[in-house]
Motif scaffolding. Sequence first.
Motif, short mmCIF file in Angstrom:
data_model
loop_
_atom_site.label_atom_id
_atom_site.label_comp_id
_atom_site.label_asym_id
_atom_site.label_seq_id
_atom_site.Cartn_x
_atom_site.Cartn_y
_atom_site.Cartn_z
N ARG A 1 0.82 -1.23 0.00
CA ARG A 1 0.00 0.00 0.00
C ARG A 1 0.85 1.26 0.00
N GLU B 1 2.58 3.12 -2.22
CA GLU B 1 2.33 4.18 -3.21
C GLU B 1 0.99 4.86 -2.96
N GLU B 2 -0.03 4.07 -2.64
CA GLU B 2 -1.35 4.64 -2.37
C GLU B 2 -1.30 5.58 -1.17
N ARG C 1 0.49 8.80 -1.96
CA ARG C 1 -0.35 9.73 -2.73
C ARG C 1 -1.27 10.53 -1.81
N VAL C 2 -1.83 9.87 -0.80
CA VAL C 2 -2.69 10.58 0.16
C VAL C 2 -1.88 11.64 0.91
#
Length: 199
Positions: free
Chosen positions: A168, A170-171, A174-175
């Motif tokens: 998780r 990269e996700e 991004r946040v």
Amino acid sequence: MLHRLGFKKGGIAECIVTTRNRDGSANAAPMGVYTIDDSTVAMKLHAGSDTLRNLTREGRAALNITFDPLLFLRTALVKGSPEVEKHEVSTTRHGIPYLKHAHAYAALQLEAVNSYSLTDSLGKSRVSVVRCGVTEVRILRPFPQAPCRGFFAALELAIDLSRGKTDRREELMRVMRRTLPAGEYERIVRLLDALNPQP
């Protein structure tokens, strides 16, 4: 006492636990802390962890409440060297180290240790559940702070990476990039680049 810091009976709060190493330096480690009642908490600590060794030797620790995402990541991921710099630490009246820039801390006194074997996604290990009583609560900076998704993303990433999970990353980055102030996000990127925990 603990209700002043937002702890609720039966809930798990994410804190940074500080203890004193044998050489006098401070050790810091983020972890979920289970609230038994308004003056008692429990923590599940893996055998061999610095926090467990220090707590059972000294009998004292501090729960640091902070909204600093970089501090959660640093204390979760930096190993083999002091997790916090000397200028970032102060001590309670009983000599327990706490993080100067935390919003608040709760000083703890060890009450009981129960150990058992555990098999989970990390394999088989020996775990100790430590029960501690709260001896002091001190608010260092005013509450509350408005929630920021970036903080919670950093917290989740610290937990994932400390368990060797990167799916998780990269996700969650991004946040953080969308929601944290640019300077905070850039410091997190520099820390992660320096540690390079990616496979």
